[in-house]
Design a protein around this motif. Structure first.
Motif, short mmCIF file in Angstrom:
data_model
loop_
_atom_site.label_atom_id
_atom_site.label_comp_id
_atom_site.label_asym_id
_atom_site.label_seq_id
_atom_site.Cartn_x
_atom_site.Cartn_y
_atom_site.Cartn_z
N MET A 204 44.07 33.08 34.74
CA MET A 204 44.43 32.16 35.82
C MET A 204 43.40 32.26 36.93
N LYS A 205 42.94 31.12 37.44
CA LYS A 205 41.96 31.09 38.52
C LYS A 205 42.70 30.83 39.84
N LEU A 206 42.64 31.82 40.73
CA LEU A 206 43.31 31.72 42.02
C LEU A 206 42.27 31.64 43.14
N CYS A 207 42.56 30.83 44.14
CA CYS A 207 41.73 30.78 45.35
C CYS A 207 42.58 31.27 46.51
N LEU A 208 42.09 32.29 47.21
CA LEU A 208 42.78 32.86 48.37
C LEU A 208 42.03 32.46 49.63
N ILE A 209 42.71 31.70 50.49
CA ILE A 209 42.13 31.19 51.72
C ILE A 209 42.92 31.77 52.88
N GLY A 210 42.22 32.36 53.87
CA GLY A 210 42.99 32.91 54.96
C GLY A 210 42.16 33.63 55.99
N ASP A 211 42.87 34.36 56.84
CA ASP A 211 42.24 35.17 57.88
C ASP A 211 42.32 36.64 57.48
N SER A 212 42.33 37.53 58.45
CA SER A 212 42.30 38.96 58.13
C SER A 212 43.54 39.42 57.35
N HIS A 213 44.62 38.64 57.39
CA HIS A 213 45.84 39.02 56.68
C HIS A 213 45.72 38.79 55.17
N ALA A 214 44.64 38.15 54.75
CA ALA A 214 44.39 38.02 53.31
C ALA A 214 44.01 39.36 52.70
N ALA A 215 43.57 40.31 53.53
CA ALA A 215 43.07 41.59 53.02
C ALA A 215 44.13 42.36 52.25
N MET A 216 45.40 42.28 52.67
CA MET A 216 46.44 43.03 51.96
C MET A 216 46.63 42.50 50.54
N LEU A 217 46.46 41.19 50.35
CA LEU A 217 46.57 40.61 49.02
C LEU A 217 45.36 40.95 48.16
N ILE A 218 44.20 40.99 48.78
CA ILE A 218 42.99 41.37 48.05
C ILE A 218 43.12 42.82 47.57
N ALA A 219 43.58 43.70 48.45
CA ALA A 219 43.73 45.12 48.08
C ALA A 219 44.73 45.27 46.94
N ALA A 220 45.84 44.53 47.01
CA ALA A 220 46.84 44.61 45.95
C ALA A 220 46.30 44.08 44.64
N HIS A 221 45.52 43.01 44.71
CA HIS A 221 44.95 42.42 43.50
C HIS A 221 43.94 43.36 42.85
N ARG A 222 43.19 44.08 43.65
CA ARG A 222 42.23 45.04 43.09
C ARG A 222 42.95 46.14 42.30
N PRO B 275 44.88 43.50 38.89
CA PRO B 275 44.32 42.14 38.78
C PRO B 275 45.01 41.27 37.75
N ALA B 276 45.84 41.88 36.88
CA ALA B 276 46.53 41.13 35.83
C ALA B 276 45.51 40.33 35.03
N ASN B 277 45.78 39.06 34.82
CA ASN B 277 44.86 38.22 34.06
C ASN B 277 44.33 37.10 34.95
N GLU B 278 43.94 37.49 36.18
CA GLU B 278 43.56 36.50 37.18
C GLU B 278 42.12 36.72 37.65
N VAL B 279 41.47 35.61 37.95
CA VAL B 279 40.17 35.63 38.62
C VAL B 279 40.41 35.14 40.04
N LEU B 280 40.13 36.01 41.01
CA LEU B 280 40.43 35.70 42.41
C LEU B 280 39.15 35.35 43.16
N THR B 281 39.12 34.16 43.75
CA THR B 281 38.03 33.74 44.62
C THR B 281 38.54 33.76 46.06
N VAL B 282 37.81 34.44 46.94
CA VAL B 282 38.27 34.65 48.32
C VAL B 282 37.43 33.82 49.28
N PHE B 283 38.11 33.05 50.12
CA PHE B 283 37.48 32.27 51.18
C PHE B 283 38.22 32.63 52.46
#
Length: 270
Positions: free
Chosen positions: A1-19, A22-30
């Motif tokens: 699954m291709k996910l796009c994460l768009i946000g401010d500094s509060h996106a960091a908690m989701l990035i850390a959890a995804h690391r 990661p399950a079966n996801e490709v995460l692109t961060v903006f």
């Protein structure tokens, strides 16, 4: 699954959890701290980095300056909605009629005692309407409307209850707690988020899990302590009470995955 994460500094908690998972996801961060209207340009489903700071951020993250949101299976918008602080500021010069402090103000007004100096009264309906308007016109709503696929909106966490150990800090939050208005504030903010985001096409609002809260409108310190930074490296300052950590991110990421699986099943079985 291709996910796009768009946000401010509060996106960091989701990035850390995804690391961590990661399950079966490709995460692109903006994302960048304090992401605002001046940092992005939306043209149809295209999301452009419009400011020099945003372009420098995307370069460091390895993200293209332009993303086509139509090429992602789902989009997550993090932290770009009205926060608890916005909700408190909106009513700080008024009493809200349906809140404990508002009920007390009304009761006092109906007595024969000499009138006390009091803040003007605002109806709860008016307060909710104002908060809902802030949600409807937020950057979260703009991004959600541009994405042609499923979108999930995750708001900034409620501040950590560790702030209660910091004498004199965050007086407007302390006033809400002192007046026993915390639960009412949180309920109205969540209701306004739902009213602002859920009617948008393909958009789901995910509130903070109720069992991570304390004092009605604060987050348990265990879910905030050691929150990560978008830039990586060391985490937030030890006295930071605003940013969720990987544990809170993991709870929200799990909810996001459930939401997107449900939407995918609905789409395949109309």
């Amino acid at each position: 699954m291709k996910l796009c994460l768009i946000g401010d500094s509060h996106a960091a908690m989701l990035i850390a959890a995804h690391r961590q998972d990661p399950a079966n996801e490709v995460l692109t961060v903006f994302a960048k701290p304090g992401l605002s209207d001046k940092d992005i340009l939306l043209e149809g489903s295209l999301l452009h980095a419009a400011s020099k700071d945003m372009r420098e951020r995307t370069a460091r993250m390895g993200t293209p300056d332009t993303l086509d949101l139509a090429k992602f299976d789902a989009v997550v918008v993090a932290g770009l909605a009205p926060s608890a602080f916005a909700a408190v500021r909106l009513q700080q010069t008024h009493s809200v009629s349906g809140w404990p402090s508002g009920a007390k103000a009304i009761a006092q007004a109906l007595t024969d005692a000499p009138p006390k100096k009091a803040r003007p009264l605002m109806t709860r309906a008016a307060y909710l309407a104002a908060l809902t308007s802030l949600s409807e016109t937020s950057l979260s709503a703009r991004v959600a409307q541009a994405a042609p696929g499923p979108v999930a909106v995750v708001a900034q966490p409620f501040p950590s209850d560790a702030l209660l150990d910091q004498d004199g800090t965050y007086p407007i939050i302390r006033r809400v707690l002192r007046q026993r208005d915390g639960a009412a504030l949180a309920a109205d903010l969540i209701a306004a988020h739902r009213a602002g985001f859920d009617p948008l096409p393909r958009t789901t609002y995910l509130p903070q899990p109720a069992d991570t809260l304390s004092h009605g409108c604060l987050t348990q310190a265990a879910f905030m302590r050691g929150g990560p930074r978008l830039s990586g490296g060391s985490g937030q300052d030890l006295d930071d009470v605003l940013h969720g950590n990987a544990a809170l991110g993991a709870r929200l990421l799990a909810a996001l995955r459930v939401t997107f699986r449900r939407l995918a099943q609905t789409a395949s079985n109309p």
